[in-house]
Every structure is written in structure tokens, then in C-alpha cells.
Enzyme design. Structure first.
Site, PDB file in Angstrom:
ATOM      1  N   HIS B 145      76.264  26.024  42.121  1.00 24.34           N
ATOM      2  CA  HIS B 145      75.580  26.847  43.126  1.00 24.34           C
ATOM      3  C   HIS B 145      75.921  28.326  42.912  1.00 24.34           C
ATOM      4  CE1 HIS B 145      74.450  28.171  47.269  1.00 24.34           C
ATOM      5  NE2 HIS B 145      75.517  28.931  47.134  1.00 24.34           N
ATOM      6  N   GLU B 146      77.197  28.598  42.694  1.00 26.41           N
ATOM      7  CA  GLU B 146      77.621  29.989  42.487  1.00 26.41           C
ATOM      8  C   GLU B 146      77.048  30.557  41.195  1.00 26.41           C
ATOM      9  OE1 GLU B 146      79.042  31.884  44.689  1.00 26.41           O
ATOM     10  OE2 GLU B 146      79.138  30.205  46.082  1.00 26.41           O
ATOM     11  N   HIS B 149      73.729  31.924  41.877  1.00 24.77           N
ATOM     12  CA  HIS B 149      73.777  33.298  42.399  1.00 24.77           C
ATOM     13  C   HIS B 149      73.936  34.304  41.260  1.00 24.77           C
ATOM     14  CE1 HIS B 149      73.644  32.687  46.647  1.00 24.77           C
ATOM     15  NE2 HIS B 149      74.764  31.989  46.729  1.00 24.77           N
ATOM     16  N   GLU B 200      69.772  31.903  49.117  1.00 17.92           N
ATOM     17  CA  GLU B 200      70.777  30.845  49.224  1.00 17.92           C
ATOM     18  C   GLU B 200      70.146  29.490  48.876  1.00 17.92           C
ATOM     19  OE1 GLU B 200      74.625  30.250  49.507  1.00 17.92           O
ATOM     20  OE2 GLU B 200      73.696  32.177  49.943  1.00 17.92           O
TER      21      GLU B 200
END
Lengths: 189, 282
Positions: B145-146, B149, B200
Site C-alpha cells: 500500500h505504501e 503512495h 488512499e
């Protein structure tokens, strides 16, 4: 990632060029002449198994496909990171057959939309003093890098750089050294 | 050729374009209004000054925010760890970066019990609390997930989206302009938080696609949301401007419209949809 991808916050799949795998046959000849390394006949493909029934069925199909010919069956194993390795065995003199198997696994996963799950493929070599070496193919980059493990989770960086120089003309070698990640204990090493 | 997962999400992309268009309209309107107001009152010099302030100030503020990342990591007491100190974590990250085909970020560990992860610039920071609570698969999902980003450069995009609004809120503090400046600031904040929530969801999607295991990310989110200590987040207060780049929202009372993260149920519902798609055969 282009500007638009950044603005829209989306990831684009890499367009891989699987045919580069076949360059391994030429590289193996060079490798033997230049450094005395010979193929072990072992090779493996590493992928992150997606959850759900579709992937499980596909994995089963791939194993049946590879086991259809005569010779040893493929061995599947899962490493401590949760990645699946399919290990194929061939006669050491038949590198082309091994590469065809690895290509088939990659191509089948890709054709079924699971290209994003593919991490790498590798082919094992042995040196004149019994040194272990693998040429690792990074699916997402379409590049190769050498990995030479030593006992105690150490890498023989000098040997790896020597191999890079030897096969550089035959294979697209990964230029960014930080992407030469170690694959300790990978099947086929 | 079947495609179990579409890599983009058109609705999400459309939402982002709409929000960003509104932001641009807001900023351009604010700029024109300020200048027109001043020209009308024959404050020529002032008009030019305000125009320069808003444009130059917006750009430099975005730049300054980038510069403050380092301070933030220092405040978190985050230290870089090498492969020798955290071999498993590095191995997981190596593989994820290999899967994504992206360059590996620097890996930092923050010495705090609050479970969270943060990705800024070329740095990925996880807390001790996160490492202690999650299983290997869940940790991998959070890292993925990071990495989403990082790949989408969410830090940069949100900094630039917020900068002109911050300039208005901070420097338009003279006379009648205060009201105007504050109005622009609050409107832009609402829009930036909306954008943050959309990005997100985008990072959730990218992360789940990377591992092919949306359910692991869902499990991690549930665990982190339930297990987040309710004690005041003193040592993570510094992260407030960077809420959007965290894996889960830091605890604290906050109206939903101002939250940088979508509600947990929304994220879980989307991950469940992806999981169902993956399960479908053929």
C-alpha cells in the site's frame, strides 16, 4: 509512470519482453567459454500466488502442462516470504528445453492476466571450483542479473561483477545494482 | 486473454479529475478576485504584489513542505535500517519492488508503539508497533500500500494541491482580506482532503494488485484500526500534515469530511470487490 499516471494516481503494468529469456542459451555458451561456468539443468520461476480460485486453477494447469512431457516433474515450493517457486529439471546439456519451460510458465501467467504476480525466473550454473551462480531474469524489467551466494548468506560480489562483464554482450543486464536483490535458498540455485 | 483485475479504476480517476479541476478553479478565481478587487480600488502595486505572492508563495510553500520531511522523520525518531539489521523486512521489500518494477526506497523504523507506516519522497517508514502486531502477509500488504503512495507520488501531488490554499490562509491576514483568505483556505482544505481520500483508495488498489491478495490488506486494516491505542498520539502529532501518506488515520476526534482517509468500511468493501474478482474463474 507518466505525468498523467501521477495525476490520476494509477499504476501501469510494465510491458515485458519474454523473448529475452531465450538469450540465455547464447549467454550460457559465452559463460562456459569465458568463466568455465556450466548449467546445472535446474531453473525456476518465482511468483506471488494471488488469492482466489482462478489463480489456484491456473497454477494447477501450468504444472500439468510442464509435467506432460517425459522427465522429472516440476516441484512447487513456497518460500518464507510467501512466494511460490516452480522448479524445473532438465538435462544440463539441454538448456534450450529448460528455458522453454520457464518461458511457458511466464507466458501462461501473463496470458491469463497474472503478469503482475510474476517476480523473476532463474537458471542455475556451477563454476569450475563448484561456485554456485544463478542468472536471474526480472520479469518487470526484462533484465538479467547474476546472483552468486556463498555459505552464511553472503554474496560473492566480485564474481557477480565478473559474470556481468562476461555476459553483458549477450543479455540485457540490469544496470541498477540496487535491483540485484538476493534470492537466498531459491530452488534451482 | 482474461484480465482478472483492471489496473485502473475509471470512477476513481474521474473523481480525482473533478476534485483537481475544482481546486484549480478555486485558486484561479481567488487570484483573479484578489487582483480585480485591488485594481478596482486602484491599488495597482498591491495587485501585482498579491498576484506574485500567491503564485510564487504557492510554489515555494510546496517546496518547503518537501524540505520538512526530513525534520518529520527526525521527530519520529526514525532510523534507517540496513539489510543486516532487518533481513526479513528488506527481503519482503526487495520482492515487492521487484514485482512493481520500481526502485527500492530507503527503509526506516520509527521507535514507537503506535502501529503505522508512512511513505514520503524516497523513504518508507514503519513503526515498531506495526512490526509487532502484523503477520508477515499483513505486513507485506501494508508495505505494498505504501509503495502505491510512492509510485503515485502522492506526497508531491497533495503538497502542491494544498500549497496555494495554505498561502491564502497564512499570508492574507490584512483587513478585509482575512475573511477572503480564510474562505479560500477552508474550501481548499476540504477539497484536498477529498483528493487525499481518493488517492488512499488508489493506493489500496495498487497495493492489493501488487500482492494479488486484497484480503491480507483488509485483515491488516481491521487489525490496525481495532488495535490502535486510544492514548494521545503525542509522538506522532508531527505527522498530522502527512496524514494522507499514513496507512491508517491517527487517532483523534475528527469530522468525516476532514479525514484524510476513507472510512474503514469503504476500504474493506472495495478490497472485498477485488477479492471476489480474483476468485472468479476463467
Amino acid at each position: 509512470m507518466g505525468f498523467l499516471d501521477v495525476i490520476l494516481g494509477r499504476s501501469k503494468p510494465v510491458k515485458p519482453d519474454l523473448d529475452r529469456l531465450f538469450a540465455l542459451s547464447t549467454a550460457a555458451v559465452t559463460l562456459e567459454a569465458a568463466a568455465g561456468f556450466t548449467p546445472t539443468g535446474l531453473g525456476s520461476v518465482c511468483f506471488r500466488a494471488a488469492e482466489g480460485g482462478a489463480f489456484a486453477q491456473l497454477e494447477k494447469d501450468i504444472r500439468e502442462l510442464l509435467d506432460a512431457d517425459a522427465g522429472p516433474k516440476v516441484e512447487a515450493s513456497t518460500d518464507s516470504y510467501g512466494y511460490t517457486w516452480l522448479l524445473a529439471r532438465h538435462d544440463p546439456n539441454e538448456l534450450a528445453g529448460l528455458v522453454t519451460d520457464l518461458h511457458a510458465v511466464n507466458a501462461t501467467l501473463e496470458a491469463n492476466g497474472f503478469g503482475p504476480s510474476l517476480l523473476c525466473s532463474l537458471v542455475g550454473f556451477r563454476g569450475p571450483q563448484g561456485q554456485r551462480l544463478a542468472l536471474v531474469y526480472l520479469y518487470k524489467r526484462g533484465t538479467f542479473y547474476p546472483f552468486a551466494p556463498q555459505p552464511g548468506e553472503k554474496r560473492d560480489n566480485a564474481l557477480e561483477l565478473q559474470i556481468r562483464a562476461a555476459v553483458g554482450a549477450d543479455l540485457p543486464v540490469e544496470a541498477d545494482l540496487s535491483r540485484w536483490f538476493p534470492v537466498w535458498g531459491a530452488p534451482g540455485l | 486473454m482474461s484480465r482478472p483485475l483492471r489496473l485502473g479504476d475509471r470512477m476513481l480517476a474521474a473523481r480525482m479529475i473533478a476534485i483537481m479541476t475544482l481546486l484549480v478553479v478555486l485558486y484561479v478565481t481567488a487570484l483573479l478576485a484578489a487582483v480585480a478587487f485591488l485594481i478596482h480600488g486602484q491599488h495597482w502595486g498591491m495587485a501585482v504584489l498579491v498576484a506574485i505572492l500567491l503564485v510564487v508563495g504557492g510554489v515555494t510553500m510546496a517546496g518547503q513542505q518537501g524540505g520538512s520531511r526530513r525534520r518529520l522523520l527526525a521527530e519520529l525518531r526514525a532510523t534507517e535500517v540496513g539489510p543486516a539489521e532487518a533481513p526479513d523486512l528488506h527481503g519482503t521489500l526487495d520482492r515487492l519492488c521487484g514485482l512493481a518494477g520500481i526502485a527500492k526506497p530507503r527503509l526506516l523504523i520509527a521507535d514507537t508503539d503506535l502501529p503505522n507506516a508512512l511513505a514520503i519522497g524516497r523513504e518508507l517508514c514503519v513503526t515498531r508497533g506495526l512490526l509487532d502486531r502484523l503477520t508477515t502477509a499483513e505486513l507485506e500488504a501494508v508495505l505494498a500500500h505504501e509503495l502505491g503512495h510512492l509510485a503515485h507520488r502522492d506526497g508531491l501531488v497533495l503538497e502542491y494541491a494544498a500549497a496555494p490554499g495554505l498561502v491564502c490562509g497564512r499570508y492574507l491576514r490584512v483587513g478585509i482580506y482575512v475573511l477572503f483568505g480564510q474562505a479560500v483556505y477552508w474550501l481548499s482544505t476540504l477539497l484536498v482532503r477529498m483528493l487525499s481520500r481518493a488517492r488512499e483508495l488508489s493506493a489500496d488498489r495498487a497495493g492489493a494488485m501488487l500482492t494479488g491478495r486484497p484480503s491480507d490488506l483488509a485483515a491488516a486494516l481491521v487489525k490496525l484500526s481495532a488495535g490502535a491505542p486510544q492514548i494521545p498520539a503525542t509522538d506522532l502529532r508531527a505527522v498530522q500534515p502527512y496524514q494522507a501518506l499514513l496507512c491508517i488515520e491517527m487517532p483523534g476526534p475528527k469530522p468525516r469530511r476532514l479525514s484524510a482517509h476513507p472510512p474503514l468500511e469503504t476500504r474493506l468493501r472495495r478490497l472485498a470487490t477485488m477479492s471476489a474478482l480474483l476468485g472468479r474463474r476463467g
